[in-house]
Design an enzyme around this catalytic site. Structure first.
Site, PDB file in Angstrom:
ATOM      1  N   ASP A   1     131.309  64.521  43.937  1.00 13.54           N
ATOM      2  CA  ASP A   1     131.464  63.192  43.317  1.00 13.54           C
ATOM      3  C   ASP A   1     132.930  62.836  43.065  1.00 13.54           C
ATOM      4  O   ASP A   1     133.354  61.703  43.330  1.00 13.54           O
ATOM      5  CB  ASP A   1     130.706  63.125  41.987  1.00 13.54           C
ATOM      6  CG  ASP A   1     129.201  62.997  42.181  1.00 13.54           C
ATOM      7  OD1 ASP A   1     128.774  62.480  43.226  1.00 13.54           O
ATOM      8  OD2 ASP A   1     128.455  63.413  41.272  1.00 13.54           O
TER       9      ASP A   1
ATOM     10  N   LYS B   1     121.673  67.377  37.689  1.00 13.74           N
ATOM     11  CA  LYS B   1     122.958  67.918  38.160  1.00 13.74           C
ATOM     12  C   LYS B   1     123.481  69.110  37.344  1.00 13.74           C
ATOM     13  O   LYS B   1     124.188  69.950  37.880  1.00 13.74           O
ATOM     14  CB  LYS B   1     124.027  66.816  38.187  1.00 13.74           C
ATOM     15  CG  LYS B   1     123.819  65.792  39.290  1.00 13.74           C
ATOM     16  CD  LYS B   1     124.959  64.781  39.309  1.00 13.74           C
ATOM     17  CE  LYS B   1     124.677  63.671  40.297  1.00 13.74           C
ATOM     18  NZ  LYS B   1     125.770  62.705  40.382  1.00 13.74           N
TER      19      LYS B   1
HETATM   20  P1  ATR Z   1     125.818  60.475  34.868  1.00  9.99           P
HETATM   21  O1  ATR Z   1     125.550  61.891  35.276  1.00  9.99           O
HETATM   22  O2  ATR Z   1     125.389  59.488  35.905  1.00  9.99           O
HETATM   23  O3  ATR Z   1     127.222  60.248  34.413  1.00  9.99           O
HETATM   24  P2  ATR Z   1     124.884  60.644  32.144  1.00  9.99           P
HETATM   25  O4  ATR Z   1     125.395  62.042  32.036  1.00  9.99           O
HETATM   26  O5  ATR Z   1     123.555  60.335  31.570  1.00  9.99           O
HETATM   27  O6  ATR Z   1     124.815  60.179  33.657  1.00  9.99           O
HETATM   28  O7  ATR Z   1     125.999  59.678  31.512  1.00  9.99           O
HETATM   29  C1  ATR Z   1     125.814  58.315  31.441  1.00  9.99           C
HETATM   30  C2  ATR Z   1     127.068  57.673  30.834  1.00  9.99           C
HETATM   31  O8  ATR Z   1     126.862  56.266  30.753  1.00  9.99           O
HETATM   32  C3  ATR Z   1     127.374  58.123  29.410  1.00  9.99           C
HETATM   33  O9  ATR Z   1     128.760  58.104  29.219  1.00  9.99           O
HETATM   34  C4  ATR Z   1     126.686  57.047  28.577  1.00  9.99           C
HETATM   35  O10 ATR Z   1     127.206  56.905  27.271  1.00  9.99           O
HETATM   36  P3  ATR Z   1     126.672  57.837  26.059  1.00  9.99           P
HETATM   37  O11 ATR Z   1     127.340  59.168  26.229  1.00  9.99           O
HETATM   38  O12 ATR Z   1     127.075  57.122  24.835  1.00  9.99           O
HETATM   39  O13 ATR Z   1     125.175  57.908  26.232  1.00  9.99           O
HETATM   40  C5  ATR Z   1     127.004  55.836  29.378  1.00  9.99           C
HETATM   41  N1  ATR Z   1     126.087  54.729  29.127  1.00  9.99           N
HETATM   42  C6  ATR Z   1     124.819  54.609  29.571  1.00  9.99           C
HETATM   43  N2  ATR Z   1     124.289  53.436  29.161  1.00  9.99           N
HETATM   44  C7  ATR Z   1     125.263  52.804  28.435  1.00  9.99           C
HETATM   45  C8  ATR Z   1     125.348  51.549  27.761  1.00  9.99           C
HETATM   46  N3  ATR Z   1     124.317  50.695  27.734  1.00  9.99           N
HETATM   47  N4  ATR Z   1     126.519  51.232  27.143  1.00  9.99           N
HETATM   48  C9  ATR Z   1     127.568  52.067  27.177  1.00  9.99           C
HETATM   49  N5  ATR Z   1     127.550  53.266  27.800  1.00  9.99           N
HETATM   50  C10 ATR Z   1     126.417  53.628  28.417  1.00  9.99           C
END
Ligand code: ATR
Length: 286
Positions: free
Chosen positions: A109, A73
């Protein structure tokens, strides 16, 4: 089920890594069939190293439009010709429209999330909204909600620096505060909480991003995860008597705006909802 594909069939698609579990092809092909649009929607698994080639290939062969999902994205912005103002602010594109060879990018979104909330009569004005996550989805929702006059936005993220970065880009627009999961006031004060992380998504269905018992009785809990339709978070919130909104309405409304951008027609929302719920094995939509 198969429509006749001919030399005039317009091709739309999704690119992502992975894409195999997406229900977008089902939703869009159902719409094309229902509305008599001579179009077809496919899903292409594109690895990051092939993104530039994929997009220039789409341009070369005249793909009419495409959706962009994880992890492309942000990166896709480099390879398209124009990015609309909202998508630029969000710094992420999930819809690209091919206008006579000019690739124009949009972000639907945030619109999808806002429409989902509104469809459940949830008002943002003056409310404290807590967003869990600070990635692309959270950015889109935060920027959209910031324009709805919320009282306050808390951005809770595992990696605090990302929450700080998002809060910084929203400064001046809204009262916004970055938080860690230990900042319990972000949960206790919330009128609306939206899980914008992938926590709880299939196959990790036994995970929940936070403890719902921290929330007020009147708090509305929305999850952007739509597979499973009822995540652990929503199940726990429901058990506490809280109002919940699953990820299907947001999925459908963001897709509906993509359809409008491409075909210049408002699609039937109910058909999209039913198609999505059926694809995810939910027959009783009530
Ligand atoms: P998207 O575009 O779908 O938002 P992304 O940019 O990869 O995907 O963001 C994923 C989000 O989910 C982030 O806020 C991530 O937290 P981090 O910035 O700390 O990585 C959060 N996230 C993913 N897995 C997680 C987990 N197991 N616990 C808490 N937060 C999680």
């Amino acid at each position: 089920m198969l429509r006749l594909i001919d030399a005039k069939t317009k091709v739309y698609c999704l690119i992502g890594d992975p894409v195999e579990h997406s229900i977008s092809p089902l939703i869009f092909n159902t719409l094309f069939k229902h509305l008599g649009v001579n179009g077809v929607y496919l899903a292409f698994h594109v690895k990051p190293e092939n993104l530039a080639d994929a997009v220039s290939g789409f341009k070369a062969i005249g793909i009419k439009g495409f959706n962009v999902t994880i992890p492309h994205k942000i990166q896709v912005i480099k390879f398209i010709d124009y990015v609309d103002a909202k998508a630029k602010l969000i710094n992420a594109v999930n819809v690209v429209n091919n206008c006579n060879g000019v690739l124009k990018g949009y972000n639907t979104d945030g619109y999808g999330a806002l429409k989902a909330l509104k469809s459940f009569d949830v008002r943002i004005s003056g409310k404290t909204v807590t967003l869990i996550g600070a990635g692309g989805a959270s950015r889109a929702i935060a920027f959209t909600i910031a324009y709805e006059n919320p009282g306050k936005i808390y951005i809770v993220n595992r990696t605090l620096s990302r929450a700080e970065e998002l809060a910084y880009s929203l400064r001046g627009r809204v009262d916004v505060r970055p938080c860690s999961f230990n900042d319990l006031y972000a949960f206790k004060e919330a009128d609306i909480v939206i899980n914008c992380t992938s926590v709880g998504m299939y196959p990790n269905v036994n995970e929940s991003p936070f403890d719902c018992s921290l929330l007020k009785d009147e708090c509305v809990v929305m999850d952007i995860v739509y597979n499973p339709v009822e995540t652990k978070l929503l199940r726990e919130a429901k058990a506490l008597g809280l109002k919940t909104i699953n990820g299907i309405p947001m999925l459908v409304y963001q897709a509906a705006l993509a359809f409008k951008i491409w075909i210049n027609q408002d699609p039937p929302i109910e058909l999209m909802m039913n198609t999505a719920y059926k694809a995810l094995g939910v027959s009783d939509v009530s």
